[in-house]
Design an enzyme around this catalytic site. Structure first.
Site, PDB file in Angstrom:
ATOM      1  N   ASP A  51      -6.541  -8.456   4.638  1.00  9.43           N
ATOM      2  CA  ASP A  51      -5.698  -9.252   3.732  1.00  9.43           C
ATOM      3  C   ASP A  51      -5.078 -10.461   4.429  1.00  9.43           C
ATOM      4  OD1 ASP A  51      -6.262  -7.520   1.668  1.00  9.43           O
ATOM      5  OD2 ASP A  51      -4.420  -6.358   1.886  1.00  9.43           O
ATOM      6  N   SER A 104     -13.468   0.574   2.888  1.00  7.70           N
ATOM      7  CA  SER A 104     -12.406   0.413   1.894  1.00  7.70           C
ATOM      8  C   SER A 104     -11.482   1.619   1.835  1.00  7.70           C
ATOM      9  CB  SER A 104     -13.032   0.182   0.514  1.00  7.70           C
ATOM     10  OG  SER A 104     -12.054   0.355  -0.486  1.00  7.70           O
ATOM     11  N   ARG A 145     -13.727  -7.287 -10.718  1.00  4.00           N
ATOM     12  CA  ARG A 145     -13.862  -6.608  -9.423  1.00  4.00           C
ATOM     13  C   ARG A 145     -14.666  -5.313  -9.554  1.00  4.00           C
ATOM     14  NH1 ARG A 145      -8.213  -6.732  -6.385  1.00  4.00           N
ATOM     15  NH2 ARG A 145      -9.590  -6.182  -4.653  1.00  4.00           N
ATOM     16  N   ARG A 156       1.540   4.266  -2.992  1.00  2.00           N
ATOM     17  CA  ARG A 156       1.283   5.682  -2.680  1.00  2.00           C
ATOM     18  C   ARG A 156       2.550   6.521  -2.836  1.00  2.00           C
ATOM     19  NH1 ARG A 156      -2.446   2.440  -0.546  1.00  2.00           N
ATOM     20  NH2 ARG A 156      -4.491   3.225   0.147  1.00  2.00           N
ATOM     21  N   SER A 216       0.835  -1.216   0.000  1.00  2.00           N
ATOM     22  CA  SER A 216       0.000   0.000   0.000  1.00  2.00           C
ATOM     23  C   SER A 216       0.866   1.261   0.000  1.00  2.00           C
ATOM     24  CB  SER A 216      -0.888   0.031   1.241  1.00  2.00           C
ATOM     25  OG  SER A 216      -1.803  -1.016   1.203  1.00  2.00           O
TER      26      SER A 216
HETATM   27  C1  S3P Z   1      -5.510  -1.503   0.035  1.00  4.38           C
HETATM   28  C2  S3P Z   1      -6.718  -1.580   0.668  1.00  4.38           C
HETATM   29  C3  S3P Z   1      -7.434  -2.843   0.881  1.00  4.38           C
HETATM   30  C4  S3P Z   1      -6.534  -4.061   0.745  1.00  4.38           C
HETATM   31  C5  S3P Z   1      -5.652  -3.953  -0.464  1.00  4.38           C
HETATM   32  C6  S3P Z   1      -4.789  -2.701  -0.419  1.00  4.38           C
HETATM   33  C7  S3P Z   1      -4.892  -0.172  -0.161  1.00  4.38           C
HETATM   34  O1  S3P Z   1      -8.471  -2.960  -0.072  1.00  4.38           O
HETATM   35  O2  S3P Z   1      -7.293  -5.239   0.708  1.00  4.38           O
HETATM   36  O3  S3P Z   1      -4.804  -5.102  -0.557  1.00  4.38           O
HETATM   37  O4  S3P Z   1      -3.683  -0.116  -0.487  1.00  4.38           O
HETATM   38  O5  S3P Z   1      -5.597   0.814   0.003  1.00  4.38           O
HETATM   39  P1  S3P Z   1      -9.918  -2.264   0.152  1.00  4.38           P
HETATM   40  O6  S3P Z   1      -9.709  -0.816   0.203  1.00  4.38           O
HETATM   41  O7  S3P Z   1     -10.720  -2.661  -1.050  1.00  4.38           O
HETATM   42  O8  S3P Z   1     -10.434  -2.850   1.412  1.00  4.38           O
END
Ligand code: S3P
Length: 429
Positions: free
Chosen positions: A316, A168, A123, A28, A24
């Site tokens: 996750d 999310s 998705r 970013r 993540s």
């Molecule tokens: C993520 C958010 C999560 C996670 C994904 C990475 C992110 O998904 O499952 O692996 O980097 O913001 P969701 O925002 O759909 O829950």
């Protein structure tokens, strides 16, 4: 695609693992580096396929990005420096790239078409396109913008106040990115806190972002300036070895420099509830994110219930926690986790089918699963469902199975953990 077989007779795991950079935060770092002014130096960048998609996307939009191993230099020229990509953007398997980029592209003055692999194409994107349209975004796509491929016609955006209907961080981040380009204030409200790396990093890069009882408020007023990012180790990758250490008899593993941001550490709370022998040392802060070393030892475990606000903090990690629960005494219930159905694959189905095939007592439910333990796993034939986290769960299950575990492929692991097998070999005694 070739079948692979894993078999370990009485293994024991011992030693240190340096898990790769957080997925993540790596995504970013490229996004914010690319839209800010100046050179952002990223260290411990995750060299996984998903994060490389994000690099490719910004290179296509004219950003100079130099990469040498896990070090990346991003030469940002601000939002106004981004150019219309010459071709359609292929986001592969990466939901994070797709959802965050949808937010950004909505407010840029050009048209972009994006697509992805067969998993990403299934998705849901309407969770992002719906609020973006409220902000004024012009988006076309399959089933009215619910699925990829999607074309975004960049347009003028206006701020909105939006309460997240799904827990999310990707949706939250998409709206905040659009908020950087919108007139007026954009406010995102969430009932349950999801991972906050976007907020932490936007503030470090100088965005006009504040957080209070009203929600997270962002405007287009802040000037984004380059900021070096040292990416912490990914707790979602560390999770596979945390669980391996907890369930393989005689093991002691230390995982170094793991990100311990509270919005991600649900797995540590659950391990503790289940009686795992885990200790945290060398805690420190880097780039606004907490990191530390985690040591885990094998011990007897008890069942637990995983539900409610902790779910986004470990979403996750649920596949590997389900494997952990097969070794715990009693009934473990996982609920409020319907989001698992729209991950890289339907992870409720994938986890339950695979663990059943290996001899576990596990039952799927509408929003999670129920696991009765402890069970000695027998081994058997499973599928990765082309999902990196399902594949890694399959490999770790072989460490505690009597017979061999056969799986249809293992290359999907490169999405988030390209050094997974090297790290496993380093500690396998
Ligand atoms: C993520 C958010 C999560 C996670 C994904 C990475 C992110 O998904 O499952 O692996 O980097 O913001 P969701 O925002 O759909 O829950």
């Amino acid at each position: 695609m070739s079948h692979v077989q894993f078999e370990c007779t009485s293994p024991r795991l011992e030693g240190e693992v340096i898990v790769p950079g957080d997925k993540s935060i790596s995504h970013r770092s490229i996004i914010f580096g690319s839209i800010s002014h100046g050179i952002t130096k990223v260290t411990n960048f995750l060299d996984g396929e998903d994060c490389l998609r994000t690099i490719d996307a910004f290179r296509e939009m004219g950003v100079q990005i130099e990469k040498e191993g896990n070090s990346v230099l991003v030469h940002g020229n601000g939002l106004e420096g981004l150019k219309k990509p010459a071709k359609t953007l292929d986001f592969g398997n990466s939901g994070t790239t797709t959802r965050l980029m949808l937010g950004l592209l909505s407010g840029l003055p050009f048209e972009t078409t994006i697509f992805g692999d067969s998993s990403l194409t299934k998705r849901p994107m309407d969770r992002v396109t719906a609020p973006l349209r409220e902000m004024g975004a012009v988006i076309e796509g399959e089933e009215g913008g619910k699925y990829l491929p999607i074309t975004v016609h960049g347009s003028a955006l206006k701020g909105i106040t939006y309460r997240l209907p799904v827990k999310s961080a990707q949706v939250k981040s998409a709206i905040l990115l659009a908020g950087l380009l919108a007139d007026g204030e954009t406010i995102v409200q969430e009932d349950t806190e999801t991972r906050n790396h976007t907020e932490v990093m936007l503030q470090a890069f100088g965005a006009d972002l504040k957080q209070n009882h009203e929600g997270i408020t962002i405007t287009n007023k802040g000037k984004l300036t380059a900021c070096d990012v040292e990416v912490p180790g990914d707790i979602s990758s560390a999770a596979f070895f945390l669980v391996a250490g907890a369930i393989v008899p005689g093991s002691t593993i230390t995982l170094k420099n793991v990100g311990l941001n509270e919005s991600r550490t649900g797995i540590l709370d659950v391990l503790e509830q289940m009686g795992a022998a885990i200790t945290i040392s060398n805690e420190r802060i880097t780039g606004g994110e907490k990191i530390g070393d985690l040591t885990i030892k094998h011990t007897a475990l008890k069942s637990t219930t995983i539900e409610g606000d902790v779910i986004p903090r470990l979403i996750d990690e649920i596949p590997i926690l389900a494997l952990l629960a097969t070794q715990a005494d009693g009934k473990t219930v996982i609920k409020d986790a319907e989001e698992l159905k729209v991950k890289e694959t339907d992870r409720i189905e994938a986890v339950c089918r695979n663990l059943q095939a290996l001899g576990a007592n596990i039952t799927p439910t509408e929003d999670g699963m129920i696991i009765e333990g402890p069970t000695k796993l027998t081994g058997g034939s499973i599928s990765s469902y082309m999902d990196h986290r399902i594949a890694m769960m399959g490999v770790i299950s072989a460490l505690i199975s009597e017979g061999a575990v056969e799986m249809d492929e293992k290359d999907s692991i490169n999405i988030s953990y390209p050094t997974f097998f090297d790290n496993l070999e380093e500690i396998l005694q």
